[in-house]
Design an enzyme around this catalytic site. Structure first.
Site, PDB file in Angstrom:
ATOM      1  N   HIS A 107      39.637  76.663  34.339  1.00 46.19           N
ATOM      2  CA  HIS A 107      39.751  76.528  35.803  1.00 46.19           C
ATOM      3  C   HIS A 107      39.796  75.059  36.228  1.00 46.19           C
ATOM      4  O   HIS A 107      39.388  74.171  35.472  1.00 46.19           O
ATOM      5  CB  HIS A 107      38.541  77.211  36.430  1.00 46.19           C
ATOM      6  CG  HIS A 107      38.446  78.640  35.996  1.00 46.19           C
ATOM      7  ND1 HIS A 107      38.984  79.680  36.729  1.00 46.19           N
ATOM      8  CD2 HIS A 107      37.933  79.195  34.867  1.00 46.19           C
ATOM      9  CE1 HIS A 107      38.788  80.817  36.067  1.00 46.19           C
ATOM     10  NE2 HIS A 107      38.150  80.553  34.935  1.00 46.19           N
ATOM     11  N   ARG A 131      41.660  85.743  35.816  1.00 44.99           N
ATOM     12  CA  ARG A 131      42.828  84.879  36.009  1.00 44.99           C
ATOM     13  C   ARG A 131      43.034  83.957  34.808  1.00 44.99           C
ATOM     14  O   ARG A 131      44.178  83.640  34.457  1.00 44.99           O
ATOM     15  CB  ARG A 131      42.711  84.095  37.331  1.00 44.99           C
ATOM     16  CG  ARG A 131      41.471  83.240  37.519  1.00 44.99           C
ATOM     17  CD  ARG A 131      41.358  82.837  38.979  1.00 44.99           C
ATOM     18  NE  ARG A 131      40.306  81.863  39.295  1.00 44.99           N
ATOM     19  CZ  ARG A 131      39.039  82.146  39.557  1.00 44.99           C
ATOM     20  NH1 ARG A 131      38.628  83.412  39.515  1.00 44.99           N
ATOM     21  NH2 ARG A 131      38.182  81.183  39.893  1.00 44.99           N
TER      22      ARG A 131
HETATM   23  O1  LIG Z   1      38.385  77.671  44.938  1.00 40.37           O
HETATM   24  C1  LIG Z   1      38.061  77.271  43.807  1.00 40.37           C
HETATM   25  O2  LIG Z   1      37.340  77.924  43.046  1.00 40.37           O
HETATM   26  C2  LIG Z   1      38.570  75.926  43.313  1.00 40.37           C
HETATM   27  C3  LIG Z   1      39.820  76.047  42.485  1.00 40.37           C
HETATM   28  O3  LIG Z   1      40.830  76.727  43.120  1.00 40.37           O
HETATM   29  O4  LIG Z   1      38.816  75.141  44.443  1.00 40.37           O
HETATM   30  P1  LIG Z   1      38.807  73.561  44.501  1.00 40.37           P
HETATM   31  O5  LIG Z   1      40.116  73.080  43.998  1.00 40.37           O
HETATM   32  O6  LIG Z   1      38.670  73.330  45.942  1.00 40.37           O
HETATM   33  O7  LIG Z   1      37.650  73.021  43.746  1.00 40.37           O
END
Ligand SMILES: O=C(O)[C@@H](CO)OP(=O)(O)O
Length: 236
Positions: free
Chosen positions: A182, A60
């Site tokens: 991310h 992604r």
């Molecule tokens: O599911 C995940 O890996 C992360 C990002 O989407 O989630 P979160 O935002 O809850 O940390």
């Protein structure tokens, strides 16, 4: 002047379905592809000449960077992937619906893990098929280095280590650097760059597809930071 552009990948199928993703290699949803195209168009319109691109090992983030570069018509640059830019490893919560986990574990423990600094989800057992050691992407790495779960603190440690080791040297040379990663690995880098204390880290939210831009001088003093985003319909 070095320019750093941090972008969280466009929305994936599991972002849309509200499922903990972590190191699970889920693809971009069509909406996420559009977000990446919009980001690429902004890079092109703003005449930002990217010199080098970094991405995690997860598709992604790789696809988001590739779409941005292709849309901006930037083709001849180095594209370097590192697992240290991966999403936080969410252990046994990976693949589970976030609301279901919240109901099961309770509000406080849920938010402590999800947005606190030191808590982590239960670890994967070493024979769990979701362990990174079973994924060919990580076969060249020492399996002892690959996490079975991570806190935000763990994620910050490896992402910031990589930032100083691989990204800062490019910025010092005056390069314009795109980093596609991310929510949690970018949150970690932002708190490092902006000097945000661990206690405040939970308040930093990172939106998908938004270009977060940091301009540095040659001593790595931050001179400017701003976001580029565009809500309007894609016309390309
Ligand atoms: O599911 C995940 O890996 C992360 C990002 O989407 O989630 P979160 O935002 O809850 O940390």
């Amino acid at each position: 002047m070095g320019k750093l552009i941090l972008v969280r990948h466009g929305k994936s199928f599991w972002n849309i379905e509200n499922i903990f993703t972590g190191w699970t290699d889920i693809d971009l949803a069509p909406e996420g592809v559009d977000e990446a195209k919009i980001a690429g168009k902004l890079i092109r319109d703003e005449n930002i000449a990217i010199d080098i691109c970094f991405s995690s090992y997860l598709k992604r983030a790789i696809k988001t960077a590739s779409i941005i570069l292709e849309t901006a018509d930037i083709t001849q640059i180095d594209f370097i992937k590192s697992w240290k830019l991966n999403e936080r490893n969410y252990g046994a919560w990976q693949g589970r619906n976030k609301d279901e986990v919240r109901k099961e574990v309770g509000e406080d423990p849920f938010w402590d893990v999800r947005r606190g600094y030191s808590a982590s989800a239960p670890a994967l057992s070493t024979d769990d098929k979701r362990c990174p050691k079973f994924d060919p992407k990580y076969k060249k790495l020492n399996s002892a280095d690959l996490p079975l779960t991570e806190s935000l603190e763990d994620t910050k440690q490896r992402a910031v280590q990589y930032y100083f080791e691989a990204i800062v040297p490019e910025l010092v040379k005056g390069k314009t650097v795109l980093v596609s990663a991310h929510g949690n690995s970018i949150r970690a880098l932002m708190t490092q760059i902006l000097n945000i204390p661990a206690t405040e880290i939970s308040k930093v939210e990172v939106q998908t597809g938004v270009l977060n831009i940091y301009d540095f001088d040659s001593t790595m003093t931050l001179k400017d930071n701003y976001r580029l985003k565009q809500k309007r319909e894609l016309t390309i």
